[in-house]
Scaffold this motif. Structure first.
Motif, PDB file in Angstrom:
ATOM      1  N   ALA A 121       0.250   6.730 -13.857  1.00  0.00           N
ATOM      2  CA  ALA A 121       0.073   5.606 -12.941  1.00  0.00           C
ATOM      3  C   ALA A 121       0.767   5.879 -11.612  1.00  0.00           C
ATOM      4  N   ILE A 122       1.987   6.386 -11.675  1.00  0.00           N
ATOM      5  CA  ILE A 122       2.738   6.712 -10.460  1.00  0.00           C
ATOM      6  C   ILE A 122       2.007   7.781  -9.653  1.00  0.00           C
ATOM      7  N   LYS A 123       1.536   8.809 -10.342  1.00  0.00           N
ATOM      8  CA  LYS A 123       0.839   9.912  -9.665  1.00  0.00           C
ATOM      9  C   LYS A 123      -0.410   9.427  -8.942  1.00  0.00           C
ATOM     10  N   ASN A 124      -1.229   8.616  -9.614  1.00  0.00           N
ATOM     11  CA  ASN A 124      -2.467   8.140  -8.995  1.00  0.00           C
ATOM     12  C   ASN A 124      -2.190   7.131  -7.885  1.00  0.00           C
ATOM     13  N   ALA A 125      -1.141   6.320  -8.042  1.00  0.00           N
ATOM     14  CA  ALA A 125      -0.783   5.372  -6.987  1.00  0.00           C
ATOM     15  C   ALA A 125      -0.381   6.108  -5.717  1.00  0.00           C
ATOM     16  N   GLU A 126       0.461   7.115  -5.863  1.00  0.00           N
ATOM     17  CA  GLU A 126       0.885   7.884  -4.693  1.00  0.00           C
ATOM     18  C   GLU A 126      -0.279   8.678  -4.099  1.00  0.00           C
ATOM     19  N   LYS A 127      -1.191   9.145  -4.943  1.00  0.00           N
ATOM     20  CA  LYS A 127      -2.366   9.859  -4.446  1.00  0.00           C
ATOM     21  C   LYS A 127      -3.219   8.945  -3.588  1.00  0.00           C
ATOM     22  N   ALA A 128      -3.413   7.705  -4.028  1.00  0.00           N
ATOM     23  CA  ALA A 128      -4.209   6.754  -3.263  1.00  0.00           C
ATOM     24  C   ALA A 128      -3.587   6.505  -1.892  1.00  0.00           C
ATOM     25  N   VAL A 129      -2.254   6.358  -1.853  1.00  0.00           N
ATOM     26  CA  VAL A 129      -1.573   6.144  -0.584  1.00  0.00           C
ATOM     27  C   VAL A 129      -1.714   7.358   0.317  1.00  0.00           C
ATOM     28  N   SER A 130      -1.592   8.544  -0.243  1.00  0.00           N
ATOM     29  CA  SER A 130      -1.677   9.766   0.566  1.00  0.00           C
ATOM     30  C   SER A 130      -3.065   9.958   1.158  1.00  0.00           C
ATOM     31  N   LEU A 131      -4.095   9.477   0.465  1.00  0.00           N
ATOM     32  CA  LEU A 131      -5.467   9.597   0.952  1.00  0.00           C
ATOM     33  C   LEU A 131      -5.811   8.545   1.984  1.00  0.00           C
ATOM     34  N   ASN A 132      -4.990   7.509   2.066  1.00  0.00           N
ATOM     35  CA  ASN A 132      -5.273   6.413   2.996  1.00  0.00           C
ATOM     36  C   ASN A 132      -3.954   5.877   3.533  1.00  0.00           C
ATOM     37  N   GLN A 133      -3.346   6.626   4.432  1.00  0.00           N
ATOM     38  CA  GLN A 133      -2.008   6.307   4.919  1.00  0.00           C
ATOM     39  C   GLN A 133      -1.944   4.957   5.624  1.00  0.00           C
ATOM     40  N   ALA A 136      -3.627  -1.006   4.271  1.00  0.00           N
ATOM     41  CA  ALA A 136      -2.664  -2.010   3.824  1.00  0.00           C
ATOM     42  C   ALA A 136      -2.885  -2.388   2.369  1.00  0.00           C
ATOM     43  N   THR A 137      -4.137  -2.587   1.978  1.00  0.00           N
ATOM     44  CA  THR A 137      -4.380  -3.029   0.619  1.00  0.00           C
ATOM     45  C   THR A 137      -4.176  -1.909  -0.392  1.00  0.00           C
ATOM     46  N   VAL A 138      -4.422  -0.672   0.012  1.00  0.00           N
ATOM     47  CA  VAL A 138      -4.109   0.456  -0.859  1.00  0.00           C
ATOM     48  C   VAL A 138      -2.599   0.541  -1.054  1.00  0.00           C
ATOM     49  N   ALA A 139      -1.846   0.326   0.028  1.00  0.00           N
ATOM     50  CA  ALA A 139      -0.382   0.331  -0.071  1.00  0.00           C
ATOM     51  C   ALA A 139       0.098  -0.766  -1.011  1.00  0.00           C
ATOM     52  N   ALA A 140      -0.513  -1.945  -0.918  1.00  0.00           N
ATOM     53  CA  ALA A 140      -0.109  -3.061  -1.777  1.00  0.00           C
ATOM     54  C   ALA A 140      -0.411  -2.777  -3.236  1.00  0.00           C
ATOM     55  N   LEU A 141      -1.604  -2.254  -3.496  1.00  0.00           N
ATOM     56  CA  LEU A 141      -1.974  -1.939  -4.873  1.00  0.00           C
ATOM     57  C   LEU A 141      -1.031  -0.890  -5.456  1.00  0.00           C
ATOM     58  N   ALA A 142      -0.772   0.165  -4.670  1.00  0.00           N
ATOM     59  CA  ALA A 142       0.158   1.204  -5.129  1.00  0.00           C
ATOM     60  C   ALA A 142       1.553   0.632  -5.306  1.00  0.00           C
ATOM     61  N   GLY A 143       1.958  -0.263  -4.404  1.00  0.00           N
ATOM     62  CA  GLY A 143       3.277  -0.868  -4.508  1.00  0.00           C
ATOM     63  C   GLY A 143       3.452  -1.660  -5.787  1.00  0.00           C
ATOM     64  N   TRP A 144       2.429  -2.401  -6.154  1.00  0.00           N
ATOM     65  CA  TRP A 144       2.490  -3.151  -7.413  1.00  0.00           C
ATOM     66  C   TRP A 144       2.585  -2.202  -8.607  1.00  0.00           C
ATOM     67  N   VAL A 145       1.733  -1.173  -8.632  1.00  0.00           N
ATOM     68  CA  VAL A 145       1.737  -0.228  -9.749  1.00  0.00           C
ATOM     69  C   VAL A 145       3.091   0.464  -9.861  1.00  0.00           C
ATOM     70  N   LEU A 146       3.641   0.891  -8.731  1.00  0.00           N
ATOM     71  CA  LEU A 146       4.928   1.587  -8.751  1.00  0.00           C
ATOM     72  C   LEU A 146       6.061   0.652  -9.183  1.00  0.00           C
ATOM     73  N   THR A 147       6.032  -0.583  -8.707  1.00  0.00           N
ATOM     74  CA  THR A 147       7.044  -1.560  -9.126  1.00  0.00           C
ATOM     75  C   THR A 147       7.013  -1.748 -10.636  1.00  0.00           C
ATOM     76  N   ALA A 148       5.820  -1.975 -11.167  1.00  0.00           N
ATOM     77  CA  ALA A 148       5.681  -2.198 -12.606  1.00  0.00           C
ATOM     78  C   ALA A 148       6.003  -0.947 -13.410  1.00  0.00           C
ATOM     79  N   SER A 149       5.812   0.223 -12.803  1.00  0.00           N
ATOM     80  CA  SER A 149       6.049   1.490 -13.508  1.00  0.00           C
ATOM     81  C   SER A 149       7.497   1.946 -13.451  1.00  0.00           C
ATOM     82  N   GLY A 150       8.376   1.112 -12.933  1.00  0.00           N
ATOM     83  CA  GLY A 150       9.801   1.446 -12.941  1.00  0.00           C
ATOM     84  C   GLY A 150      10.339   1.974 -11.640  1.00  0.00           C
ATOM     85  N   GLN A 151       9.575   1.862 -10.539  1.00  0.00           N
ATOM     86  CA  GLN A 151      10.048   2.291  -9.224  1.00  0.00           C
ATOM     87  C   GLN A 151       9.986   1.128  -8.239  1.00  0.00           C
TER      88      GLN A 151
END
Length: 275
Positions: A121-133, A136-151
């Motif tokens: 989950a962390i890997k794919n979240a960061e990949k999504a952010v890297s593909l779309n710097q 805003a909504t990609v950042a939010a989605l990744a932020g939620w996933v990373l928060t829930a994943s322990g970061q």
């Protein structure tokens, strides 16, 4: 920028009518973002209607991935593993047809999260952010996933970026940010944001803001305020219980934090189980 559910409306990739495709998929997005089981079902039906006319439409596959995975949160899946496997296939079909559909990478991150596969989950979240710097909504989605994943530190950073750069953000973004702030013990900041959501949010997120404010109040030693917030929620949804709430958020990696917050809600008057 090829966002879909959380951002821009899609361009047509079908031959059966640009306006019809856009109308159906836009309506599907709208229904999905109600974050209700009824809206989720309508969103799925609309996506299937697109695929019936255009079997290769990547946006429709992406929508089916989201609506299928969301059934886990609504307790509508008799076999969660099978449901998540089905959602993953839809995400992969969307990516196969459109390699630049970043939203489907975010979908994979979400499916990994729901599957408790936190590192993926962390890997794919960061990949999504890297593909779309700049998304805003990609950042939010990744932020939620990373928060829930322990970061939560990284997750809150991305969620705050989304709030700063997206003036008219949907209710789910501050909802996830508030929870991340609570995880970081930034209680006053979380309290201010949750209080601001009460008069303006959708009913689902007004309920959630009251529960978050109840948690904060207990953490700050104000049990009476916590009880008032839980009373509001119980009036809105009399059947809600600690068990039901936990079913919606089972995927948070920090089990001790979640156990403590569920104890807070119970102390504030939320029953352990539905009557």
């Amino acid at each position: 920028d090829r966002e879909l559910i959380w951002g821009e409306r899609p361009e047509s990739t079908a031959n059966f009518g640009i306006l019809k495709t856009m109308a159906l998929l836009s309506e599907s997005i709208f229904e999905f973002q109600k974050f209700t089981s009824a809206g989720n079902q309508i969103a799925e039906d609309l996506a299937r209607q697109v695929l019936a006319e255009d079997p290769g439409n990547p946006y429709a596959y992406n929508m089916l991935g989201w609506t299928t995975s969301q059934k886990i949160s609504y307790g509508q899946s008799p076999d969660p593993a099978a449901t998540l496997a089905e959602a993953r296939q839809y995400a992969l079909k969307a990516i196969e047809r459109d390699q630049e559909l970043v939203d489907s990478i975010g979908l994979l991150a979400t499916i990994d999260l729901y599957s408790l596969n936190f590192e993926a989950a962390i890997k794919n979240a960061e990949k999504a952010v890297s593909l779309n710097q700049g998304g805003a909504t990609v950042a939010a989605l990744a932020g939620w996933v990373l928060t829930a994943s322990g970061q939560p530190e990284r997750g809150v950073e991305l969620l705050k970026r989304a709030v700063r750069t997206q003036p008219y953000y949907p209710d789910w973004i501050p909802d996830r940010l508030i929870f991340g702030l609570i995880m970081l013990s930034s209680l006053e900041e979380a309290k201010a944001l949750a209080t601001a959501r009460l008069p303006v949010g959708q009913p689902t997120f007004v309920q959630e803001a009251n529960l978050q404010l109840a948690m904060i109040a207990v953490m700050q030693g104000d049990l009476e305020t916590a009880k008032r917030h839980v009373a509001v929620v119980r009036e809105m949804q009399p059947s809600l219980s600690v068990a039901g709430y936990m079913q919606r958020f089972y995927y948070y990696r920090d089990a001790e934090f979640m156990k403590a917050r569920m104890a807070d809600l119970h102390a504030a008057g939320l029953p352990l189980k539905s009557p």
